[in-house]
Enzyme design. Structure first.
Site, PDB file in Angstrom:
ATOM      1  N   GLU A 196      39.446  26.346 -27.532  1.00  0.00           N
ATOM      2  CA  GLU A 196      40.758  26.407 -26.894  1.00  0.00           C
ATOM      3  C   GLU A 196      40.839  27.648 -25.994  1.00  0.00           C
ATOM      4  OE1 GLU A 196      45.435  26.670 -28.406  1.00  0.00           O
ATOM      5  OE2 GLU A 196      43.807  27.411 -29.682  1.00  0.00           O
ATOM      6  N   LYS A 228      47.901  18.836 -25.339  1.00  0.00           N
ATOM      7  CA  LYS A 228      48.341  18.996 -26.722  1.00  0.00           C
ATOM      8  C   LYS A 228      49.725  18.400 -26.936  1.00  0.00           C
ATOM      9  CE  LYS A 228      48.725  22.462 -30.403  1.00  0.00           C
ATOM     10  NZ  LYS A 228      48.666  23.898 -30.742  1.00  0.00           N
ATOM     11  N   CYS A 251      43.832  23.396 -32.175  1.00  0.00           N
ATOM     12  CA  CYS A 251      44.321  24.461 -33.052  1.00  0.00           C
ATOM     13  C   CYS A 251      45.084  23.905 -34.248  1.00  0.00           C
ATOM     14  CB  CYS A 251      45.178  25.444 -32.237  1.00  0.00           C
ATOM     15  SG  CYS A 251      45.531  27.000 -33.092  1.00  0.00           S
TER      16      CYS A 251
END
Length: 506
Positions: A264, A327, A382
């Protein structure tokens, strides 16, 4: 039992739960913590149960979430811990109501734990599913059960074992203990079987091998929470490390990988900016073209909008950007700021955190390999790996390999990274998928479907992880049973509330 002793028992239970999680890894203490709260609330008044649950939550979450204070400061960490402790507080009140007759009730008590963890996973502001009981069991023989009953069901089993042991202790030390010892011994035997039997469950690891290289770039010493003291430094680091790998391949020191993955935020330049985007992609492509293999990487992009997007890009040799994922499940207080005017009084960092733009599609990405094969990746950026729908949706979409690109740079040298990769290990077994867990700073690892970490890294080191991971499409039973665990637990709790038990003379 006098109320001070109940509160002391709850406090010790919270400490036990904290120590059950990484990096302490004393997983048996999870059942001790659950059992402590069951005992503390059996026969207690509801207000005592509420206090006991809150105290357990504080002594569990406050040390466990200390990493949240690394940059945000003390007040946000304390506020986060206290807010999280409200959920075990409600659990304590519910357990007191369920166990008002004085006897520990292992089954309905375990169901109440499932409801508490579900509530904390979805409320408020989308929830914070970190530190669920199941995520403490990555090294436990109980882990095998997660492929049958999903993470929520694994939490139920942990709580069930804790309740069984608490009831056994209650029988062994209560009135009429001599008569109750056989029953206590039977409960201990049942708890032992529930704990050990899942170790015998198969964990298939067969599948077509995929040669994966994952790059952990680390951060230079002068970098800050914003990740870069000078924009472009991180991208330069990942590009050069990939070019070094290409040199090893061209010299015959290494075979070419099928797929390369960066974490990320590996690019600290915007690949879709009208001004710097073309040059950014051109810089990325130097390593991609030299290696001749697709690269999947994380980047932040504003594009032509006003809000940042947390994205994953797929780069194909000789072509450039082939696919993207944005995301979906944004972390509250990290990628969006609820209650901004109020929270502004807790930390100076609040107004440095913008409200990011959420994606709308599950993290599925089809990547074409150099040998003509195509692999479908399931992406969870994440914290998305702790969100049940995020992981389940990509498995439902046919993901053959799970990829968790993360940064972890905001959390210093605390236990967050160890807790994070343990979650990926649990997910690997839950769905029978290999997982590439790759971080900017560590802990990174390549995880096979049996939950074993290959090539684990240390924190704040540079590393290129390399291994063959099996691709799988078979669905575990957890895929079908997982959505039913919470409704079943709710039904058990309702029945438990309706069926009054008379006090037993133990």
């Amino acid at each position: 039992m006098p109320w001070p002793l109940r509160l002391l028992l709850a406090l010790l239970g919270g400490v036990a739960l904290w120590l059950a999680f990484p990096a302490h890894d004393l997983w048996p203490l999870a059942v001790v913590g659950v059992g402590a709260l069951a005992s503390a609330t059996a026969g207690a008044r509801i207000r005592t149960g509420l206090a006991a649950g809150f105290l357990l939550g504080l002594t569990w979450y406050t040390p466990m979430f200390v990493w949240a204070s690394t940059y945000a400061g003390v007040m946000p960490w304390v506020a986060m811990s206290m807010a999280s402790a409200l959920y075990p507080a409600a659990l304590g009140g519910l357990l007191a109501l369920l166990q008002r007759a004085g006897a520990v009730r292992p089954v309905v008590g375990a169901a109440a734990w499932v409801l508490m963890e579900y509530a904390r996973s979805v409320t408020p502001f989308g929830g914070f599913p970190w530190a669920r009981l199941g995520f403490s069991q990555a090294d436990s023989p109980l882990l095998g059960a997660v492929s049958l009953v999903a993470v929520a069901g694994l939490g139920f089993l942990v709580a069930l074992v804790g309740g069984l042991l608490a009831r056994a202790v209650q029988l062994a030390v209560g009135r009429g203990a001599a008569r109750s010892l056989p029953r206590a011994a039977m409960l201990v035997a049942v708890a032992t079987v529930v704990t050990l039997a899942p170790a015998a469950l198969p964990r298939p690891t067969g599948g077509d091998p995929l040669d994966v290289a994952a790059v952990q770039g680390d951060l230079p010493p002068d970098f800050t929470r914003t990740l870069s003291a000078e924009r472009g430094t991180m991208l330069e680091r990942y590009t050069s490390m990939t070019e070094d790998l290409a040199d090893e391949v061209s010299s015959g020191q290494a075979a070419p990988p099928d797929l390369v993955i960066w974490p990320e935020g590996a690019s600290d330049l915007d690949p879709f900016s009208p001004s710097e985007g073309p040059s950014t992609v051109e810089q990325m492509m130097t390593g991609v073209d030299a290696l001749g293999a697709p690269v999947v990487l994380g980047a932040v992009s504003y594009g032509t909008g006003e809000a940042p997007r947390n994205m994953v890009l797929e780069l194909q040799p000789g072509e450039g950007v082939d696919d993207t994922y944005q995301k979906v499940y944004l972390a509250p207080f990290g990628e969006r700021m609820p209650l901004r005017p109020l929270v502004r009084h807790l930390s100076e960092w609040v107004d440095r955190i913008p409200d990011w733009e959420a994606g709308t599609e599950p993290g599925l990405m089809d990547v074409r390999l150099a040998d003509g094969r195509e692999v479908r990746l399931g992406l969870g950026i994440c914290f998305e790996v702790v969100v049940d729908p995020a992981v389940r949706d990509v498995v439902a979409g046919g993901a053959e390999l799970l990829v968790v690109p993360t940064s972890n740079a905001w959390f210093g040298e605390g236990d967050q990274s160890a807790q994070h990769i343990a979650t990926s290990r649990v997910r690997a077994v839950e769905y029978g998928r290999s997982v590439v867990h790759i971080s900017n700073v560590g802990i990174s690892g390549l995880i096979s479907p049996d939950g074993v970490v290959h090539e684990p890294t240390e924190l704040f080191t540079q590393a290129v992880l390399r291994d063959e991971l099996p691709l799988r499409t078979d669905l575990t039973p957890a895929f079908a049973t997982g959505p039913w665990v919470v409704p079943a637990a709710a039904a058990l709790v309702v029945v438990g509330l309706l069926v009054r038990r008379r006090p037993r003379a133990d």
